[in-house]
Design an enzyme around this catalytic site. Sequence first.
Site, PDB file in Angstrom:
ATOM      1  N   ARG A 128       0.731  -1.197   0.053  1.00 14.36           N
ATOM      2  CA  ARG A 128      -0.040  -0.102   0.085  1.00 14.36           C
ATOM      3  C   ARG A 128       0.776   1.348  -0.206  1.00 14.36           C
ATOM      4  NH1 ARG A 128      -4.109   0.412   5.082  1.00 14.36           N
ATOM      5  NH2 ARG A 128      -2.054   1.213   5.959  1.00 14.36           N
ATOM      6  N   ARG A 134       1.696   7.354   2.150  1.00 19.81           N
ATOM      7  CA  ARG A 134       1.758   7.552   3.847  1.00 19.81           C
ATOM      8  C   ARG A 134       3.094   6.985   4.064  1.00 19.81           C
ATOM      9  NH1 ARG A 134      -3.208   4.511   6.551  1.00 19.81           N
ATOM     10  NH2 ARG A 134      -1.797   4.691   8.261  1.00 19.81           N
TER      11      ARG A 134
HETATM   12  P1  AMP Z   1      -4.574   4.351  10.724  1.00 22.65           P
HETATM   13  O1  AMP Z   1      -4.795   5.181   9.261  1.00 22.65           O
HETATM   14  O2  AMP Z   1      -5.713   3.891  11.278  1.00 22.65           O
HETATM   15  O3  AMP Z   1      -3.595   3.261  10.236  1.00 22.65           O
HETATM   16  O4  AMP Z   1      -3.924   5.509  11.816  1.00 22.65           O
HETATM   17  C1  AMP Z   1      -2.518   6.026  11.312  1.00 22.65           C
HETATM   18  C2  AMP Z   1      -2.139   6.628  12.728  1.00 22.65           C
HETATM   19  O5  AMP Z   1      -3.046   7.364  13.292  1.00 22.65           O
HETATM   20  C3  AMP Z   1      -1.824   5.432  13.692  1.00 22.65           C
HETATM   21  O6  AMP Z   1      -0.411   4.842  13.595  1.00 22.65           O
HETATM   22  C4  AMP Z   1      -2.035   6.482  15.037  1.00 22.65           C
HETATM   23  O7  AMP Z   1      -0.758   7.130  15.344  1.00 22.65           O
HETATM   24  C5  AMP Z   1      -3.075   7.324  14.817  1.00 22.65           C
HETATM   25  N1  AMP Z   1      -4.277   6.864  15.022  1.00 22.65           N
HETATM   26  C6  AMP Z   1      -5.233   6.545  14.173  1.00 22.65           C
HETATM   27  N2  AMP Z   1      -6.502   6.276  14.921  1.00 22.65           N
HETATM   28  C7  AMP Z   1      -5.994   6.214  16.218  1.00 22.65           C
HETATM   29  C8  AMP Z   1      -6.710   6.100  17.459  1.00 22.65           C
HETATM   30  N3  AMP Z   1      -8.192   5.611  17.469  1.00 22.65           N
HETATM   31  N4  AMP Z   1      -6.156   6.335  18.745  1.00 22.65           N
HETATM   32  C9  AMP Z   1      -4.953   6.620  18.771  1.00 22.65           C
HETATM   33  N5  AMP Z   1      -4.253   7.175  17.641  1.00 22.65           N
HETATM   34  C10 AMP Z   1      -4.808   6.745  16.394  1.00 22.65           C
END
Ligand code: AMP
Length: 190
Positions: A128, A134
């Site tokens: 990805r 990202r």
């Molecule tokens: P994701 O897109 O869900 O993989 O999230 C990317 C990053 O955003 C994660 O590695 C965390 O640093 C932060 N993040 C996203 N959702 C949360 C959450 N519910 N709680 C804390 N950090 C979050």
Amino acid sequence: MLNLVLFGPPGAGKGTQSQKLIERYKLIHLSTGDLLRAEIAAGTKLGLDAKRYMDCGTLVPDEVVIGMIENKIKSNPEAKGFIFDGFPRTVPQATALDKMCYDNKISISAMISLKVDVAELTKRIVERGKTSGRTDDQDPDLVGERIAEYNNKTAPVSDYYAKKSKAHYIDGMQSIEIVSNEIFKIVDSL
Ligand code: AMP
């Protein structure tokens, strides 16, 4: 109202399956990762603060994501339901979500957990990263840190919903289509 928690480690397919659920059930997608990236893109203080954690692969503080989700629930009173994608990621976030649901007279219908092994997760995230832009998808150390954060802080959230008899588990190693169909079967039986 249909309110689903889509649960699983990074790379499990939560985003992909959220899109399928939105099409079928017309739900509002609440992805904390997407909301945080939008804050970063807009250059807000919240975004800049969150970026420091995201760049290390660690979770941002609970109160930041809880506040964002609360705003979204309150600003969508006409919603048919919500898909919570990547939230809750800690037990305090799960208890905060229950409180928000209570305050807004809604409830969580089910938690659907996608199970995928670490080798496959790493492969998917690196793949990805070639197109997502990202930075946290491109660095293998960061990917490892994110999976470790999941194991340490997020995995217990699954038990939280199991104790409430709301947990459903799906083998996320299967094809996108088979996983979608298994999710639809669960949702249609709720
Ligand atoms: P994701 O897109 O869900 O993989 O999230 C990317 C990053 O955003 C994660 O590695 C965390 O640093 C932060 N993040 C996203 N959702 C949360 C959450 N519910 N709680 C804390 N950090 C979050």
